[in-house]
Design a protein around this motif. Structure first.
Motif: not given
Length: 70
Positions: A55-67
């Motif tokens: 089981s793997n969790t892949y993260i793609n967060d292009s903006d890097k900053i949410d708040q």
């Protein structure tokens, strides 16, 4: 209104806490958090058996900053 304050002992202050002695107009603690969790991450209890194989969790967060906190 001024006040007399005796001895103060601070054992622990977390990242989203406020500690103030004296007069203050406004206090507003701010914090942000981002949690990534895959399958079986938040299981609690006695005698739990989990078989996730690969089981793997892949993260793609292009903006890097949410708040932002300012």
């Amino acid at each position: 209104m001024p006040a007399k304050v005796g001895a103060v002992k601070v054992s622990n202050i977390s990242s989203s806490s406020i500690f103030n002695i004296g007069d203050v107009y406004s206090m507003s603690p701010q914090s942000t958090a981002k949690t990534y969790a895959g399958s079986g991450s938040f299981n609690t209890g006695n005698g739990i058996r989990i078989n996730l194989n690969k089981s793997n969790t892949y993260i793609n967060d292009s903006d890097k900053i949410d708040q932002t906190i300012s």
